[in-house]
Design a protein around this motif. Structure first.
Motif, short mmCIF file in Angstrom:
data_model
loop_
_atom_site.label_atom_id
_atom_site.label_comp_id
_atom_site.label_asym_id
_atom_site.label_seq_id
_atom_site.Cartn_x
_atom_site.Cartn_y
_atom_site.Cartn_z
N SER A 101 0.69 -1.19 0.08
CA SER A 101 0.12 0.02 0.09
C SER A 101 0.93 1.13 0.01
O SER A 101 2.07 1.14 0.29
N ILE A 102 0.54 2.36 -0.30
CA ILE A 102 1.10 3.67 -0.12
C ILE A 102 0.07 4.40 0.86
O ILE A 102 -1.00 4.46 1.11
N GLU A 103 0.89 5.32 1.50
CA GLU A 103 0.43 6.55 2.37
C GLU A 103 1.42 7.78 2.34
O GLU A 103 2.47 7.56 2.05
N PRO A 104 0.76 8.84 2.41
CA PRO A 104 1.59 10.19 2.56
C PRO A 104 2.51 9.99 3.71
O PRO A 104 2.55 9.50 4.72
N ALA A 105 3.99 10.54 3.24
CA ALA A 105 4.82 10.33 4.24
C ALA A 105 4.93 11.90 5.09
O ALA A 105 5.19 12.75 4.29
N SER A 106 4.54 12.16 6.14
CA SER A 106 4.44 13.18 6.98
C SER A 106 5.87 14.02 7.14
O SER A 106 5.81 14.96 7.28
N GLY A 107 6.76 13.05 7.55
CA GLY A 107 8.10 13.53 7.69
C GLY A 107 9.30 13.99 6.53
O GLY A 107 10.16 14.46 6.83
N GLY A 108 8.76 13.96 5.37
CA GLY A 108 9.57 14.13 4.25
C GLY A 108 10.43 13.06 3.83
O GLY A 108 10.33 11.94 4.28
N CYS A 109 11.10 13.38 2.72
CA CYS A 109 11.95 12.26 2.18
C CYS A 109 12.84 11.88 3.16
O CYS A 109 13.93 12.13 3.37
#
Length: 158
Positions: free
Chosen positions: A150-158
Motif C-alpha cells: 500500500s502507499i500513504e503520505p509521508a509526513s516527515g519528508g523524504c
C-alpha cells in the motif's frame, strides 16, 4: 548639462559606467532591482560639451528566463509518499527479497532482507519514500508479483 553629470558621476565620454553594489555613485535611487547588465553609456555630438546621454543598452543574461530562485519558487514540490510492504502468510521470504530487488531501483540484497524481516516481524515495513506517481507504480508492481503493498503520505519528508 554634461559637465554637471560628469561632475557628479565622474564620467568621461569614453568611460563605461559599472557601479559596484552599494556604491554611492549608482544611477539608481533606492534599491536597484533591474536584472539586466548595464553595458555602456556614451555621449553623442562633439567631444567637448553639448552632448546628451543615450539610453543605456540593457542586455539580459539569459533572455526569456527568470533567475534560478524564481524557478524554484514557482515549482510545486510534490509531497512524498511511503510504499508499505505488508506481511503475508503465502510468500516465502526469499521470494519477497527477490521481488523487492526486481521492483525497487537501487535495492540492495541487505536492504531487501531487512525490509522483508521488518514486515515479517512487525506486520508492516517501509519499502521506499518517493513521489506519489512513483509510489503508485512501485505499489502496483509489488502487487503484480503477489505481495501485499500500500502507499500513504509521508509526513516527515523524504
Amino acid at each position: 548639462m554634461e559637465t554637471a553629470i560628469r561632475g557628479r558621476l565622474s564620467l568621461s565620454p569614453n568611460t563605461v559606467f559599472n557601479p559596484k553594489p552599494g556604491e554611492k555613485r549608482s544611477l539608481c535611487r533606492g534599491p536597484c532591482i533591474n536584472r539586466g547588465v548595464l553595458m555602456a553609456i556614451s555621449t553623442t555630438g562633439p567631444s567637448k560639451g553639448g552632448g546628451i546621454l543615450e539610453k543605456p543598452v540593457i542586455e539580459r543574461t539569459t533572455p526569456g528566463r527568470e533567475s534560478e530562485f524564481d524557478l524554484r519558487k514557482s515549482r510545486k514540490i510534490a509531497p512524498p509518499y511511503r510504499v508499505m510492504l505488508h506481511n503475508d502468510n503465502y510468500n516465502k521470504r526469499e521470494y519477497v527479497v527477490q521481488v523487492l530487488m526486481k521492483v525497487i531501483p537501487g535495492m540492495t540484497l541487505d536492504n531487501a532482507v531487512n525490509i522483508m524481516q521488518e514486515a515479517h516481524y512487525n506486520g508492516l515495513a517501509v519499502v521506499i519514500i518517493c513521489a506519489q506517481a512513483d509510489a503508485e507504480e512501485h505499489c502496483m508492481q509489488l502487487r503484480g508479483n503477489g505481495l501485499l503493498s500500500s502507499i500513504e503520505p509521508a509526513s516527515g519528508g523524504c
